[in-house]
Design an enzyme around this catalytic site. Structure first.
Site, PDB file in Angstrom:
ATOM      1  N   GLU A 127       4.851   3.666   0.761  1.00 42.90           N
ATOM      2  CA  GLU A 127       4.165   3.937  -0.016  1.00 42.90           C
ATOM      3  C   GLU A 127       4.404   5.479  -0.362  1.00 42.90           C
ATOM      4  O   GLU A 127       4.704   6.418  -0.272  1.00 42.90           O
ATOM      5  CB  GLU A 127       2.851   4.165   1.069  1.00 42.90           C
ATOM      6  N   GLY A 268       1.413  10.104   9.261  1.00 51.01           N
ATOM      7  CA  GLY A 268       1.310   9.644  10.724  1.00 51.01           C
ATOM      8  C   GLY A 268       1.883   8.638  10.909  1.00 51.01           C
ATOM      9  O   GLY A 268       3.008   7.866  12.178  1.00 51.01           O
ATOM     10  N   MET A 270       2.344   4.791   8.507  1.00 54.30           N
ATOM     11  CA  MET A 270       2.515   3.064   7.732  1.00 54.30           C
ATOM     12  C   MET A 270       1.680   1.888   8.156  1.00 54.30           C
ATOM     13  O   MET A 270       2.774   1.301   8.766  1.00 54.30           O
ATOM     14  CB  MET A 270       3.545   3.497   6.598  1.00 54.30           C
ATOM     15  N   GLU A 271       1.523   1.448   7.950  1.00 54.85           N
ATOM     16  CA  GLU A 271       0.736  -0.268   7.688  1.00 54.85           C
ATOM     17  C   GLU A 271       1.732  -1.675   7.044  1.00 54.85           C
ATOM     18  O   GLU A 271       1.315  -2.047   6.653  1.00 54.85           O
ATOM     19  CB  GLU A 271      -0.366  -0.810   6.738  1.00 54.85           C
ATOM     20  N   HIS A 302      -6.212   2.208  13.368  1.00 53.38           N
ATOM     21  CA  HIS A 302      -6.144   2.331  11.666  1.00 53.38           C
ATOM     22  C   HIS A 302      -5.189   1.197  10.837  1.00 53.38           C
ATOM     23  O   HIS A 302      -5.194   0.902  10.084  1.00 53.38           O
ATOM     24  CB  HIS A 302      -5.531   3.519  11.765  1.00 53.38           C
ATOM     25  N   GLU A 303      -3.363   1.645  11.586  1.00 59.49           N
ATOM     26  CA  GLU A 303      -2.566   1.084  10.942  1.00 59.49           C
ATOM     27  C   GLU A 303      -2.706  -0.860  10.938  1.00 59.49           C
ATOM     28  O   GLU A 303      -2.776  -1.694  10.073  1.00 59.49           O
ATOM     29  CB  GLU A 303      -1.400   1.169  11.404  1.00 59.49           C
ATOM     30  N   HIS A 306      -5.874  -2.573   8.509  1.00 62.38           N
ATOM     31  CA  HIS A 306      -5.136  -2.474   7.910  1.00 62.38           C
ATOM     32  C   HIS A 306      -4.213  -3.970   7.435  1.00 62.38           C
ATOM     33  O   HIS A 306      -4.013  -3.998   5.984  1.00 62.38           O
ATOM     34  CB  HIS A 306      -3.971  -1.526   7.128  1.00 62.38           C
ATOM     35  N   GLU A 325      -7.839   3.810   2.706  1.00 66.32           N
ATOM     36  CA  GLU A 325      -7.825   4.290   3.710  1.00 66.32           C
ATOM     37  C   GLU A 325      -8.815   4.579   3.867  1.00 66.32           C
ATOM     38  O   GLU A 325      -9.430   4.817   5.141  1.00 66.32           O
ATOM     39  CB  GLU A 325      -6.858   5.307   3.031  1.00 66.32           C
TER      40      GLU A 325
END
Length: 850
Positions: A127, A268, A270-271, A302-303, A306, A325
């Protein structure tokens, strides 16, 4: 390379022309330590036979290109990171054989050799547009496809991708090599594909959920095995899966879920679909405060969010990157608060993450949440805390506006309607309007298409008995960003009860326009503390009236509710940054109350703000006195803290960073050497580096002392910390060597990052002074020489704002008038100038006193 850009119009034209059927990507990771073999077979259809388009491939040596059996000359077909494709048929097969380049910047396929044991580790990071550094692509999110990876690697390696890991098969005639043939993926975008390979340690588990079994994997470097607290990581993963599967009412779409902790990571995490990569600093080797683990949990959740929002349903173009995001950011705190031990996660959000959004929204680079990303260069510039923190805050406001249950109902329908496809924010908004019955286009226009943060103030009159005879909420905005918005707002009234500040009344109102009357408060007795935005629904700066401010300064720690305290901390910090509260008053507020703070993020983050107030916002004429007060106050807090507590660890780190007097520096050396014993304080390796760096910055630890510590810690972390300690030294030689290394493309990205954070320190004006001109000179070329991610770190954190003065501001203003640097570089220079102007205003306020 000009060809690495891609415009929104070009992407739309290509998407209208093509459908991508499949990718088969063959990677050979055994060819050299500089490059790897990459062969891509790309099958796609074309709606207009005879038309032309292009495929993307960056930084490659192309050996062979075949389109529909017809050979294309690489020398003419491949230029500016694009492969020209002419005379397309209805059904097409493109085959590209190339050698691609390993990176050391955390983009594409990053290669790392662990100095602890010389083991090799690779991971991909794609990304926004970097899959094209590893294989030939149509690099845009709305050309989804199925991907089949075949990876050749040393047979003793682990190889992980989006599909479940197959058994490796030995390569015939090539001893020690094997090939992993992964099954085709479900349809996904190029940027969430992934390959991770190397001598990783593997731990496997399973999650049994409402939709069946999900295999889980956790991976790390061999030198970090003892630090991977797998039991906690697995527990968090399972709790998060249970929460999201229930709330989203849609099965997890990617079969298995691996989480890989990787070195020298820019972000931090990546999904990547089913193959999440996270920075391996999240596996700490030394004691960390609770806020560290709270943040790590938010990253994990968070990931995972996603996987549905972003991976299952993906934006059509990067205009909706904010939505990806912002949603994952909001959802991760929602999950944390409801499904993990961090039930007060929204307090941490208010104390830490939300503050980054407020700051970003007051910089000259602020932009609407829904940014106009006309090309990939614009995406890179707008990937910031407006996208994350402000966006999440505004979604939190939207949830308050429509109600949680209708919001979740709209999400469920959105996932069902657009599964494995692409969608826009309008699609989500339509689903939410149907589920909530509320008109949201107007809300979206004022919140998402405008920039800036509003300020809310109480305005009232009192009657003879001390009750409100009138009460209104005033709303203001910066002249540059004048939009006034609708806010769902809580108002709390707090009084003294048995030595505590306890909420007596709470009302919730909708604020709109310059002035909103609050009839519910007329006739209500004035409290000791009136708190606008109680419960923190709104995204706005708030102000305290005179009596409430006095109550807070006199005894904030007596306020029972941690979220209410976070709002007061935030309000007083905003007032300090806005030159409404003298810096010395904020510092004294912190010293008087931080020792009793219970929120983990409050304990660790607020002293950082206070240190900034001391070193940047205070009156220069009285700064030495305030520094001495801060230093002495931290020492007292350290000695009074509960042994082994987060408070103790935070105050030890803060005291070391603040140490300037001989007495304090003797303390720091004594703690390092064991002659000063503080009960319960474990002087582990990371704390040792903090102490050594503090001594180095004061001229009390030289290169020999740093080298001696590095002998104790021959890890990559040790090398990075040693580099940071060296550049902290107050000598022209240390700064020159450090700056040269920072600008050197060969310096690994994480090492460079640690040095940038350490090099330009307060109180070292003489040796730092020459670096304003060096910084401005570097701004012209850094993005070209270092790449965007690495250059952005240098440009953002390397601006020597420690030298804040009217003369510095004037010099930067003059430079900007004739600057020809890239837009991305100009952004960071303007931000640095804005920080300096803010500091100068705060210094004047502090000089004026109360």
């Amino acid at each position: 390379m000009p060809g690495t850009n891609l415009t929104r119009d070009e992407a739309a034209t290509r998407a209208a022309l093509l459908d991508v059927t499949s990718y088969t990507v063959e990677l050979d990771l055994t060819t050299s330590d500089k490059t790897f073999g990459s062969t891509t077979t790309l099958e796609f259809t074309c709606r207009e036979p005879g038309a032309s388009t292009f495929a993307d491939l960056v930084d490659a040596e192309v050996h062979e290109i075949t389109l529909n059996g017809r050979s294309l000359d690489p020398a003419t077909a491949y230029a500016d990171s694009r492969i020209a494709l002419d005379d397309l048929q209805a059904d097409n097969v493109l085959v590209v054989r190339a050698d691609c380049t390993y990176s050391h910047t955390g983009e594409g396929l990053h290669r790392f050799v662990d100095p602890a044991d010389d083991r090799v580790y690779l991971y991909s990071q794609f990304e926004v547009p970097d899959a094209r550094r590893v294989f030939t692509t149509f690099e845009q999110p709305d050309l989804k496809s199925s991907f089949t990876f075949h990876v050749t690697a040393p047979e003793h390696w682990k190889v992980v991708s989006n599909s479940p890991t197959p058994e490796p098969v030995a390569v015939e005639g090539q001893s020690g090599k094997a090939v992993w043939r992964f099954e085709p993926t479900v349809r996904m975008s190029t940027y969430i594909t992934a390959v991770v390979a190397g001598e990783y340690h593997e731990v496997l588990d399973t999650y049994e959920g409402k939709y069946g079994t999900i295999p889980l994997g956790h991976y790390c470097r061999q030198s970090l095995v003892e630090h991977m607290d797998t039991e906690n990581l697995v527990a968090t993963t399972k709790a998060s899966f249970e929460f999201f599967e229930e709330k989203f009412d849609f099965p997890y779409p990617f079969g298995k879920y691996d989480q890989l902790y990787v070195p020298e990571y820019n972000m931090g995490a990546m999904e990547n679909a089913g193959c999440v990569t996270l920075r391996d600093e999240y596996l700490p080797r030394s004691r960390q405060p609770r806020s560290f683990y709270e943040f790590r949990t938010s990253v994990i959740t968070h990931e995972m969010a996603h996987m549905w929002f972003g991976n299952l349903v993906t934006m059509k173009w990067w205009d909706d990157l904010w939505l990806n995001e912002s949603f994952a950011e909001w959802a991760c705190y929602w999950c944390e608060a409801e499904a993990t031990e961090f039930t007060d996660a929204w307090t941490g959000f208010a104390n830490a993450r939300k503050q980054t959004g407020y700051r970003a929204d007051q910089l000259p680079s602020t932009h609407p949440i829904a940014a106009d990303n006309v090309d990939l260069h614009a995406v890179e510039v707008n990937f910031d805390m407006i996208t994350y923190a402000k966006g999440a805050s505004v979604l939190k406001q939207l949830v308050a506006w429509v109600g949680l249950e209708p919001f979740v109902a709209g999400l469920r329908q959105y996932f069902k309607d657009h599964a494995f496809g692409n969608a826009t924010f309008d699609d989500l908004l339509a689903a939410l309007e149907r589920s909530s019955g509320r008109e949201l286009q107007g809300w979206a226009a004022e919140w998402l298409q405008t920039a800036g943060v509003n300020t809310l103030r109480p305005d009232f009159e009192l009657d003879a008995d001390g009750a409100y005879s009138s009460f209104r909420v005033l709303q203001g905005a910066a002249p540059e960003q004048p939009t006034l918005r609708r806010h769902r707002l809580g108002i709390g009234l707090y009084d003294e009860v048995d030595g505590r500040l306890v909420r007596r009344d709470y009302v919730e109102v909708d604020v709109e326009g310059e002035s909103t009357e609050v009839a519910e408060l007329v006739g209500v007795r004035q409290p000791a503390l009136l708190l606008l935005n109680d419960e923190d629904h709104a995204y706005a700066k708030i102000r305290l009236d005179e009596r409430s401010l006095a109550t807070a300064v006199e005894g904030l720690s007596r306020l029972d509710d941690s979220l209410a305290r976070a709002l007061v901390w935030g309000a007083t910090w905003d007032m300090t940054r806005d030159a409404e509260l003298p810096a010395r008053d904020f510092v004294r507020l912190v010293l008087a109350n931080i020792g009793s703070e219970t929120d983990a993020w409050g304990v660790t983050r607020i002293p950082v703000s206070a240190a900034m107030a001391v070193n940047l916002y205070s009156d220069p004429a009285g700064r030495d006195q305030l520094r001495a007060e801060w230093e002495a106050g931290l020492r007292a807090l350290l000695l009074a803290a509960e042994p082994g507590s987060d408070h103790q660890l935070t105050f030890a780190r803060s005291y070391a960073a603040a140490a300037r007097s001989d007495y304090a520096l003797d303390d720091v050396r004594g703690i390092l050497e064991g002659t000063v014993d503080i009960d319960g304080l474990a002087v582990d390796q990371d704390l040792r580096w903090a102490l050594i760096t503090a001594l180095a910055a004061a001229g009390r630890a030289d290169d020999a002392a740093i080298d001696a510590e590095l002998e104790r810690d021959r890890t990559i972390e040790g090398k990075e910390k040693a580099a940071a300690a060296r550049v902290a030294q107050p000598t022209s030689e240390a700064k020159a060597a450090g700056w040269a290394a920072i600008l050197d493309p060969a310096t690994p990205n994480e090492t460079s990052r640690e040095m940038v954070f350490s090099i330009f320190r307060h109180g070292q004006d003489e040796v730092v002074a020459p670096y304003l001109e060096k910084y401005l000179e570097a701004a012209d070329s850094l993005i070209d020489t270092l790449g965007f991610h690495k250059a952005a770190t240098v440009l953002e954190y390397g601006f020597p704002k420690a030298l804040a003065s009217p003369a510095l501001a004037a010099r930067v203003e003059a430079w900007l008038e004739g600057a020809t640097a890239p837009k991305g570089a100009l952004r960071y220079v303007r931000e640095g100038l804005a920080d300096v102007r803010r500091a100068l205003a705060a210094q004047q306020r502090d000089a004026a006193g109360a």
